[in-house]
Motif scaffolding. Structure first.
Motif, mmCIF file in Angstrom:
data_model
loop_
_atom_site.group_PDB
_atom_site.id
_atom_site.type_symbol
_atom_site.label_atom_id
_atom_site.label_comp_id
_atom_site.label_asym_id
_atom_site.label_seq_id
_atom_site.Cartn_x
_atom_site.Cartn_y
_atom_site.Cartn_z
ATOM 1 N N ALA A 138 -5.356 1.855 6.840
ATOM 2 C CA ALA A 138 -5.932 2.152 8.271
ATOM 3 C C ALA A 138 -5.188 1.452 9.334
ATOM 4 C CB ALA A 138 -7.293 2.042 8.067
ATOM 5 N N VAL A 139 -4.786 0.451 9.011
ATOM 6 C CA VAL A 139 -4.073 -0.428 9.884
ATOM 7 C C VAL A 139 -2.822 0.028 10.086
ATOM 8 C CG1 VAL A 139 -3.169 -2.838 10.618
ATOM 9 C CG2 VAL A 139 -5.344 -2.498 9.441
ATOM 10 N N ALA A 140 -2.099 0.395 9.061
ATOM 11 C CA ALA A 140 -0.864 1.058 8.988
ATOM 12 C C ALA A 140 -0.868 2.491 9.795
ATOM 13 C CB ALA A 140 -0.258 1.343 7.623
ATOM 14 N N LYS A 141 -1.864 3.174 9.715
ATOM 15 C CA LYS A 141 -1.855 4.275 10.484
ATOM 16 C C LYS A 141 -2.016 4.270 11.895
ATOM 17 C CE LYS A 141 -4.219 7.520 6.958
ATOM 18 N NZ LYS A 141 -5.335 8.616 6.656
ATOM 19 N N LYS A 142 -2.653 3.101 12.160
ATOM 20 C CA LYS A 142 -2.880 2.828 13.608
ATOM 21 C C LYS A 142 -1.369 2.564 14.357
ATOM 22 C CE LYS A 142 -6.299 1.741 15.936
ATOM 23 N NZ LYS A 142 -7.331 1.046 16.853
ATOM 24 N N ILE A 143 -0.845 1.633 13.339
ATOM 25 C CA ILE A 143 0.745 1.503 13.916
ATOM 26 C C ILE A 143 1.639 2.587 14.347
ATOM 27 C CG2 ILE A 143 2.928 0.120 13.266
ATOM 28 C CD1 ILE A 143 1.068 -1.866 12.019
ATOM 29 N N LEU A 144 1.355 3.601 13.167
ATOM 30 C CA LEU A 144 2.228 4.884 13.081
ATOM 31 C C LEU A 144 1.670 5.803 14.307
ATOM 32 C CD1 LEU A 144 2.139 5.498 9.118
ATOM 33 C CD2 LEU A 144 4.103 4.585 10.472
ATOM 34 N N ALA A 145 0.349 5.680 14.506
ATOM 35 C CA ALA A 145 0.026 6.568 15.479
ATOM 36 C C ALA A 145 0.458 6.267 17.019
ATOM 37 C CB ALA A 145 -1.512 6.674 15.689
ATOM 38 N N ARG A 146 0.825 5.131 16.877
ATOM 39 C CA ARG A 146 1.591 4.520 18.218
ATOM 40 C C ARG A 146 2.932 5.151 18.563
ATOM 41 N NH1 ARG A 146 1.762 -2.051 18.497
ATOM 42 N NH2 ARG A 146 -0.022 -2.407 19.986
ATOM 43 N N HIS A 147 3.369 5.627 17.482
ATOM 44 C CA HIS A 147 4.915 6.411 17.607
ATOM 45 C C HIS A 147 4.697 7.840 17.054
ATOM 46 C CE1 HIS A 147 7.099 2.557 17.173
ATOM 47 N NE2 HIS A 147 6.008 2.187 16.345
ATOM 48 N N GLY A 148 3.460 8.287 17.422
ATOM 49 C CA GLY A 148 3.173 9.782 16.984
ATOM 50 C C GLY A 148 3.296 10.535 15.797
ATOM 51 N N ILE A 149 3.234 9.237 14.719
ATOM 52 C CA ILE A 149 3.299 9.865 13.260
ATOM 53 C C ILE A 149 1.766 10.111 12.745
ATOM 54 C CG2 ILE A 149 3.893 9.212 10.915
ATOM 55 C CD1 ILE A 149 5.994 7.523 12.435
ATOM 56 N N GLU A 150 1.551 11.129 12.065
ATOM 57 C CA GLU A 150 0.227 11.393 11.346
ATOM 58 C C GLU A 150 0.369 11.690 9.991
ATOM 59 O OE1 GLU A 150 -3.551 14.355 12.240
ATOM 60 O OE2 GLU A 150 -1.784 14.861 13.381
ATOM 61 N N ILE A 151 -0.457 11.286 9.189
ATOM 62 C CA ILE A 151 -0.289 11.494 7.497
ATOM 63 C C ILE A 151 -1.462 12.297 7.338
ATOM 64 C CG2 ILE A 151 -0.339 10.544 5.408
ATOM 65 C CD1 ILE A 151 1.055 7.917 6.905
ATOM 66 N N LEU A 152 -1.416 13.157 6.451
ATOM 67 C CA LEU A 152 -2.359 14.179 5.804
ATOM 68 C C LEU A 152 -2.297 14.233 4.363
ATOM 69 C CD1 LEU A 152 -2.438 16.840 8.554
ATOM 70 C CD2 LEU A 152 -4.164 15.222 8.461
ATOM 71 N N ALA A 153 -3.216 14.425 3.613
ATOM 72 C CA ALA A 153 -3.257 14.727 2.164
ATOM 73 C C ALA A 153 -4.217 15.778 1.846
ATOM 74 C CB ALA A 153 -3.352 13.428 1.131
ATOM 75 N N HIS A 154 -3.920 16.495 0.905
ATOM 76 C CA HIS A 154 -5.036 17.651 0.595
ATOM 77 C C HIS A 154 -4.621 17.987 -1.133
ATOM 78 C CE1 HIS A 154 -2.093 21.038 1.430
ATOM 79 N NE2 HIS A 154 -1.515 20.114 1.688
ATOM 80 N N VAL A 155 -5.677 18.468 -1.636
ATOM 81 C CA VAL A 155 -5.538 18.757 -3.019
ATOM 82 C C VAL A 155 -4.984 20.411 -3.034
ATOM 83 C CG1 VAL A 155 -6.825 19.524 -5.034
ATOM 84 C CG2 VAL A 155 -7.391 17.475 -3.701
ATOM 85 N N VAL A 156 -3.794 20.637 -3.916
ATOM 86 C CA VAL A 156 -3.357 21.844 -3.703
ATOM 87 C C VAL A 156 -3.499 22.249 -5.169
ATOM 88 C CG1 VAL A 156 -1.669 21.410 -1.918
ATOM 89 C CG2 VAL A 156 -0.821 20.969 -4.416
ATOM 90 N N GLU A 157 -3.967 21.586 -6.098
ATOM 91 C CA GLU A 157 -4.222 22.030 -7.440
ATOM 92 C C GLU A 157 -5.256 21.453 -8.225
ATOM 93 O OE1 GLU A 157 -0.581 23.430 -9.654
ATOM 94 O OE2 GLU A 157 -1.820 23.019 -11.586
ATOM 95 N N LEU A 158 -6.142 22.019 -8.981
ATOM 96 C CA LEU A 158 -7.208 21.163 -9.528
ATOM 97 C C LEU A 158 -7.479 22.052 -10.847
ATOM 98 C CD1 LEU A 158 -8.615 18.407 -9.106
ATOM 99 C CD2 LEU A 158 -10.563 19.852 -8.412
ATOM 100 N N GLY A 159 -7.421 21.354 -12.148
ATOM 101 C CA GLY A 159 -7.901 22.036 -13.433
ATOM 102 C C GLY A 159 -7.281 23.170 -13.552
ATOM 103 N N GLN A 167 -1.323 26.350 6.666
ATOM 104 C CA GLN A 167 -0.726 25.935 7.641
ATOM 105 C C GLN A 167 -1.250 24.318 7.941
ATOM 106 O OE1 GLN A 167 1.662 27.433 9.316
ATOM 107 N NE2 GLN A 167 1.480 29.085 7.731
ATOM 108 N N VAL A 168 -0.490 23.339 8.736
ATOM 109 C CA VAL A 168 -1.096 22.317 9.086
ATOM 110 C C VAL A 168 -2.294 22.241 9.795
ATOM 111 C CG1 VAL A 168 -0.551 20.136 10.357
ATOM 112 C CG2 VAL A 168 1.341 21.204 9.050
ATOM 113 N N ASP A 169 -2.679 23.189 10.531
ATOM 114 C CA ASP A 169 -4.042 23.228 11.304
ATOM 115 C C ASP A 169 -5.067 23.324 10.238
ATOM 116 O OD1 ASP A 169 -2.812 22.643 13.709
ATOM 117 O OD2 ASP A 169 -2.741 24.750 14.370
ATOM 118 N N ASP A 170 -4.802 24.295 9.243
ATOM 119 C CA ASP A 170 -5.787 24.469 8.206
ATOM 120 C C ASP A 170 -6.040 23.332 7.539
ATOM 121 O OD1 ASP A 170 -5.833 27.170 8.624
ATOM 122 O OD2 ASP A 170 -4.303 27.750 7.466
#
Ligand code: FMN
Length: 355
Positions: A138-159, A167-170
């Motif tokens: 969470a602290v690292a994300k705050k440092i990155l946000a200052r540089h306009g960097i955003e990180i997202l993860a999502h499940v693309v396959e399960l069982g 799309q990124v917006d989804d």
């Protein structure tokens, strides 16, 4: 020792599942960053057990306490220590695994390596250790946000159920909208049914999680041994239950031709960009400026309530185990915030090193 991670932005996690607390010490966080417990809590709430029907029912508030390194709402540049107290530990179910290692878990190998272990709740090999990573992330994300960097993860396959490409917006809109954290909502429904079914069947399932970083500038990564992709692979494989990682086209690249794989360069608005992203945003171990794309293969939860063959190490005989305790029927939805944290830690580390 393997409890410390990162060179410029360095974290050390500590604690066991049924000990008094778990936590992290961050060293190398720049001074002057606004930081509150609420910033950390948001990420810990996403990681927390008992949050949904597909997570372990262990009820933990996971309230973070910042012990040092923050003064009047800003980081001071000194080590930031954070802890979360374990409150709902039920060790009674774990006497069973003191001498009887769970197949697929770390009981046997910890015992053989150290000759002693806190077996309660899986001790140090429990996913409670990831609290420290998520808090630091969470602290690292705050440092990155200052540089306009955003990180997202999502499940693309399960069982074995695959999500359609989104799309990124989804991803932004949908990851927290359903318990399996899948951005394709139709697939999410089928995945949820699969999890319920497998839990009733006293079994577990694995899956694939995609982690992306948006807005990463060209130039992060330190060839040759600290290439960005090498560090991301180490960081993501360092999460329990992760059995594989790919960057960009990953294993599919092995079957492609050069003309299919290479991402052509072009100039857009005075910037060099690629018209495809098979490289996953990294060339020669250095970020190219394209979106960084990693995928991890997560195995099925090892602790299942079915009878399994194992051994009783107290008398070196074969036996059967039926695992009790509270466990996730599937890990990928819960690994999402952990994987985001690990990518954030790697990128923040490289961002600070590049400065
Ligand atoms: C977020 C998360 C949740 C997990 N939940 C469980 C669980 O409830 N029960 C379990 O047996 N393993 C769980 N695991 C997996 C074990 O920690 C992991 O399989 C074990 O430490 C052995 O390591 P390995 O699978 O990397 O070999 C979880 C892992 C993560 C990252």
């Amino acid at each position: 020792m393997g409890n410390t991670f990162g060179k410029a932005f360095s974290i050390t996690t500590w604690g066991e599942s049924h000990g008094p607390a778990v936590g992290v010490v961050i060293d190398g966080c720049p001074p002057g960053l606004e930081l509150s417990e609420a910033d950390i809590q948001h990420e810990l709430d996403r990681r927390r057990p008992g949050q949904s029907e597909v997570a372990t029912p262990r009820k933990e508030e996971d309230k973070v306490e910042i012990l040092s390194g923050v003064f009047e709402g800003k980081t001071t540049g000194t080590p930031i220590a954070m802890l979360v107290r374990n409150k709902d530990a039920d060790s009674s179910k774990y006497d069973l695994i003191k001498d009887t290692p769970r197949p697929g878990h770390a009981d046997y190998t910890y015992q053989m390596k150290y000759g002693i272990r806190d077996h309660r709740g899986g001790g140090r090999s429990s996913a409670r250790e990831t609290i420290g990573r998520v808090a630091a992330g969470a602290v690292a994300k705050k440092i990155l946000a200052r540089h306009g960097i955003e990180i997202l993860a999502h499940v693309v396959e399960l069982g074995g159920i695959k999500a359609s490409p989104v799309q990124v917006d989804d991803i932004k809109a949908n990851i927290e909208s359903n318990p399996v954290r899948c951005a394709d909502l139709e697939a999410a429904k089928a995945m949820l049914e699969r999890v319920k079914h497998v839990r009733e069947d006293k079994d577990s399932i694995g899956g694939i999680v995609e982690i992306i970083a948006l807005g990463v500038p060209p130039g992060l990564g330190e060839p040759v041994f600290d290439k960005l992709d090498a560090d991301l692979a180490g960081a993501l494989m360092g999460i329990g239950a992760v059995k594989g990682i790919e960057v960009g086209s990953g294993f599919a690249a092995a079957a492609m031709t050069g003309s299919q794989m290479n991402d052509p360069f072009e100039v857009q608005d005075g910037r060099v960009v690629c018209s495809t992203n098979n490289a996953g945003g990294i060339l020669g171990g250095i970020s190219s400026g394209e979106t960084i794309v990693c995928r991890i293969a997560v195995k099925p939860t090892p602790s299942i309530a079915r009878p399994q063959n194992t051994v009783d190490m107290s008398n070196m005989s074969g036996t059967e185990i039926i695992i009790e305790g509270r466990h996730d029927p599937t890990i990928p939805p819960r690994i999402v915030p952990v994987a985001e944290a690990m990518m954030a830690l790697v990128l923040a580390d490289h961002m600070l090193r590049s400065q």
